[in-house]
Design an enzyme around this catalytic site. Structure first.
Site, PDB file in Angstrom:
ATOM      1  N   HIS A 102     -47.084  48.071  -1.772  1.00 32.31           N
ATOM      2  CA  HIS A 102     -46.066  47.606  -0.932  1.00 32.31           C
ATOM      3  C   HIS A 102     -46.298  48.158   0.573  1.00 32.31           C
ATOM      4  O   HIS A 102     -46.938  49.240   0.725  1.00 32.31           O
ATOM      5  CB  HIS A 102     -44.619  47.990  -1.451  1.00 32.31           C
ATOM      6  CG  HIS A 102     -44.638  49.633  -1.735  1.00 32.31           C
ATOM      7  ND1 HIS A 102     -45.013  50.264  -2.771  1.00 32.31           N
ATOM      8  CD2 HIS A 102     -43.985  50.498  -0.711  1.00 32.31           C
ATOM      9  CE1 HIS A 102     -44.823  51.545  -2.458  1.00 32.31           C
ATOM     10  NE2 HIS A 102     -44.189  51.763  -1.541  1.00 32.31           N
ATOM     11  N   HIS A 104     -44.544  49.055   3.979  1.00 33.56           N
ATOM     12  CA  HIS A 104     -43.071  49.339   4.616  1.00 33.56           C
ATOM     13  C   HIS A 104     -43.057  48.730   6.061  1.00 33.56           C
ATOM     14  O   HIS A 104     -44.183  48.805   6.846  1.00 33.56           O
ATOM     15  CB  HIS A 104     -43.092  50.733   4.816  1.00 33.56           C
ATOM     16  CG  HIS A 104     -43.016  51.631   3.364  1.00 33.56           C
ATOM     17  ND1 HIS A 104     -41.922  52.238   3.140  1.00 33.56           N
ATOM     18  CD2 HIS A 104     -44.034  52.053   2.585  1.00 33.56           C
ATOM     19  CE1 HIS A 104     -41.972  52.831   2.146  1.00 33.56           C
ATOM     20  NE2 HIS A 104     -43.276  52.762   1.681  1.00 33.56           N
TER      21      HIS A 104
HETATM   22  P1  5GP Z   1     -43.852  55.120  -1.318  1.00 35.99           P
HETATM   23  O1  5GP Z   1     -44.081  54.851  -2.993  1.00 35.99           O
HETATM   24  O2  5GP Z   1     -44.595  54.360  -0.215  1.00 35.99           O
HETATM   25  O3  5GP Z   1     -43.589  56.297  -1.196  1.00 35.99           O
HETATM   26  O4  5GP Z   1     -42.221  54.493  -1.128  1.00 35.99           O
HETATM   27  C1  5GP Z   1     -41.368  53.845  -2.271  1.00 35.99           C
HETATM   28  C2  5GP Z   1     -40.283  53.195  -1.750  1.00 35.99           C
HETATM   29  O5  5GP Z   1     -39.610  52.652  -2.541  1.00 35.99           O
HETATM   30  C3  5GP Z   1     -39.278  54.440  -1.155  1.00 35.99           C
HETATM   31  O6  5GP Z   1     -39.109  54.265   0.301  1.00 35.99           O
HETATM   32  C4  5GP Z   1     -37.980  54.221  -1.981  1.00 35.99           C
HETATM   33  O7  5GP Z   1     -36.756  54.419  -1.200  1.00 35.99           O
HETATM   34  C5  5GP Z   1     -38.074  52.688  -2.369  1.00 35.99           C
HETATM   35  N1  5GP Z   1     -37.554  52.571  -3.664  1.00 35.99           N
HETATM   36  C6  5GP Z   1     -37.636  53.206  -4.757  1.00 35.99           C
HETATM   37  N2  5GP Z   1     -36.988  52.731  -5.720  1.00 35.99           N
HETATM   38  C7  5GP Z   1     -36.425  51.720  -5.178  1.00 35.99           C
HETATM   39  C8  5GP Z   1     -35.344  50.540  -5.862  1.00 35.99           C
HETATM   40  O8  5GP Z   1     -35.043  50.653  -6.968  1.00 35.99           O
HETATM   41  N3  5GP Z   1     -34.946  49.763  -4.931  1.00 35.99           N
HETATM   42  C9  5GP Z   1     -35.531  49.671  -3.662  1.00 35.99           C
HETATM   43  N4  5GP Z   1     -34.815  48.709  -3.095  1.00 35.99           N
HETATM   44  N5  5GP Z   1     -36.400  50.628  -3.253  1.00 35.99           N
HETATM   45  C10 5GP Z   1     -36.543  51.630  -3.964  1.00 35.99           C
END
Ligand code: 5GP
Length: 139
Positions: A102, A104
């Protein structure tokens, strides 16, 4: 199968759990991050599963970037932001928590209190060595 574990983003793509979806095209889906660093913080995911930058194919990654490019100015305007950071965390060492690739799209406001990480200087001669290692791998 290793590396194919179900994640929350699989469920969001299948509409099995709720999310504020803001954009969709043939290859990508974009929805609001549930814990935004600022309002409008959006995640762009490929519809076809990849775990990170290390296994996503170039076309799917380009589609993510195309979507981020389309969304960045729209999100900026919608929330009245002053700037946008684009980011991608790949592997736990880089802060990846959800193992579904993903990107951001993060609205930034002047004086919002976030700091970017600070760089540090190379020791003498080290930059040339590192660059040579990378160039050698690229061939
Ligand atoms: P990373 O893996 O890049 O650190 O970030 C994962 C991102 O996914 C985080 O910013 C977190 O807030 C978001 N996230 C985690 N679980 C969910 C979810 O169930 N729904 C949404 N919309 N975002 C999520």
């Amino acid at each position: 199968m290793a590396g194919m574990e179900e994640t929350v983003f699989h469920k969001i793509i299948r509409r099995e759990i709720p999310a504020e979806i803001i954009y969709e095209d043939a290859e990508t889906l974009a929805f609001l991050d549930i814990q935004p660093m600022n309002p409008g913080h959006t995640l762009v995911v490929p519809k076809k599963f990849a775990k990170s930058i290390f296994d996503i194919d170039a076309n799917a990654f380009a589609a993510l970037m195309r979507a981020a490019h389309k969304l960045a100015p729209v999100i900026k305007d919608a929330v009245g932001a002053d700037g946008i950071n684009i980011g991608m965390n790949n592997s736990p060492a880089a802060g990846q928590v959800v193992f579904y690739a993903h990107v951001h799209v993060m609205p930034r406001f002047l004086n919002d209190g976030y700091e970017l990480w600070h760089g540090k200087n190379y020791p003498e001669g080290e930059a040339a060595k590192i660059a040579e290692k990378i160039r050698a791998k690229l061939g």
